[in-house]
Design an enzyme around this catalytic site. Structure first.
Site, short mmCIF file in Angstrom:
data_model
loop_
_atom_site.label_atom_id
_atom_site.label_comp_id
_atom_site.label_asym_id
_atom_site.label_seq_id
_atom_site.Cartn_x
_atom_site.Cartn_y
_atom_site.Cartn_z
N THR A 81 101.10 -37.95 77.30
CA THR A 81 99.86 -38.88 77.81
C THR A 81 100.65 -39.40 78.83
O THR A 81 101.80 -39.88 79.01
CB THR A 81 99.89 -39.87 76.85
OG1 THR A 81 99.19 -39.18 75.41
CG2 THR A 81 98.73 -40.85 77.05
N LEU A 89 103.44 -44.39 74.53
CA LEU A 89 102.49 -43.35 75.02
C LEU A 89 103.15 -41.85 74.54
O LEU A 89 104.42 -41.90 74.41
CB LEU A 89 102.38 -43.25 76.52
CG LEU A 89 101.62 -44.55 77.06
CD1 LEU A 89 101.85 -44.29 78.64
CD2 LEU A 89 100.16 -44.56 76.32
N ASP A 90 102.30 -41.12 73.90
CA ASP A 90 102.67 -39.84 73.43
C ASP A 90 103.48 -39.02 74.78
O ASP A 90 103.34 -39.65 75.83
CB ASP A 90 101.67 -38.94 72.97
CG ASP A 90 100.97 -39.71 71.90
OD1 ASP A 90 101.77 -40.35 70.91
OD2 ASP A 90 99.94 -39.20 71.46
N LEU A 91 104.19 -38.01 74.33
CA LEU A 91 105.14 -37.00 75.22
C LEU A 91 104.15 -36.64 76.49
O LEU A 91 104.37 -36.58 77.52
CB LEU A 91 105.42 -35.96 74.58
CG LEU A 91 106.36 -34.94 75.48
CD1 LEU A 91 107.55 -35.54 75.81
CD2 LEU A 91 106.76 -33.78 74.63
#
Length: 327
Positions: A100, A96-98
């Site tokens: 997200t 998961l992105d930073l």
């Protein structure tokens, strides 16, 4: 086999083999393409490798602002800075992105990780996105055929417009590929600017009632059921680790006391049934309480019930009547 034993991910083990850290019967392994029937005689950094334990799967509610990596050269916070230290070695399923947040699966088994990540398995991922801008349901329905953005082909996406809140819209998206920043790029292609992105489901595994920073473990028979049939898996109601008393209790990652290797995680105690509220005993004169022996008498509103007069005391002959002082 080393990945399934929980040593590291496949890619990390390839690097370890290149560095000469993996040996078989005392001789360094030269290539990852080494066929083994068991882990007997295999050592990593001189330590023998134990047989793999049954795969364990954890549900973690990743907060926004954490990196999904073991270490960051820039010194930014990662999920491993927040996870309990007594947990077994866990590898994330996907990333998961930073910025997200939402459901992140963590497992002890490299094969299970690969099975969950492969697009060919067809495991669905569900997201909820809050975005700034205008979009119609017809535009979202066109994503079911896939879309190509800057030379990158994205597969079928089932997208639905949930609601509008002022200048923002909430969009639910279900996809099976999970490419890097796929949801954000597709919505930006439609002219939307994503301000919040939450993953709510990964296959049959739900985020449920987990709060940011909390972690729960999936029951063993649910993991086995998923591995037998990844496209079907157990029902989502049975996989939510925060709903069933047989599942470990979801606890904050900063104060959690997770299960140690080889010991079963404690089960949540069943909640005691709540007692029905006590009814106050009716008192004579209560207008709402029915009388046990007589019928209730309806009195007109605003009437006052007079008290019965006290009987007069009779005087005996010869008793002097007290005189009242004159004012």
């Amino acid at each position: 086999m080393l990945a399934r034993a929980g040593i590291a991910s496949r890619r990390e083990i390839e690097r370890m083999i290149t560095e000469g850290r993996v040996a078989l019967d005392g001789k360094p392994v030269e290539t990852p393409a080494t066929i083994l029937t068991s882990l007997r005689g295999v050592t990593v950094d001189g330590a023998p490798v134990e047989a793999p334990a049954p795969a364990r799967l954890f549900l973690y509610h990743k907060p926004s602002g954490l990196l999904v990596t073991e270490r960051d050269p820039a010194g930014r916070r990662t999920i491993y800075d927040q996870l309990p230290k007594d947990l077994p070695r866990l590898v994330p399923v996907g990333r998961l992105d930073l910025n997200t947040e939402g459901l992140l699966l963590l497992t002890t088994d490299g094969e299970l990780k690969r099975q969950l990540e492969l697009p060919s398995t067809g495991v669905e991922r569900a997201y909820r996105a809050r975005a700034y801008g205008q979009v119609s349901q017809a535009q979202l329905e066109e994503l079911i055929e896939g879309v190509e953005i800057e030379g990158v082909r994205y597969g079928s996406i089932n997208a639905n417009l949930e609601r509008r809140t002022g200048a923002n819209v909430w969009v639910e998206m279900i996809l099976t590929e999970g490419k890097n920043r796929e949801v954000r790029r597709v919505l930006e292609f439609l002219g939307l600017k994503v301000s919040r992105l939450i993953r709510t489901r990964y296959g049959p595994f739900l985020l449920g009632d987990l709060k940011p920073g909390e972690i729960g473990e999936v029951r063993q028979h649910d993991v086995i059921g998923f591995r037998r049939d990844p496209t079907k898996g157990p029902s989502p109601e049975r996989v939510d680790a925060t709903r069933k008393p047989e599942s470990p209790r979801a606890v904050p990652a900063s104060t959690a006391a997770p299960a140690r290797r080889g010991r079963p995680a404690p089960a949540v105690a069943a909640e005691r049934p709540k007692r029905p509220p006590r009814k106050k005993p009716s008192r004579p004169g209560d207008a709402e309480a029915p009388r046990a022996t007589s019928k209730r008498v309806e009195r007109p509103t605003g009437t006052i019930t007079a008290r019965p007069a006290r009987p007069k005391r009779s005087r005996r002959p010869g008793d002097a009547r007290p005189s009242r002082p004159k004012s």
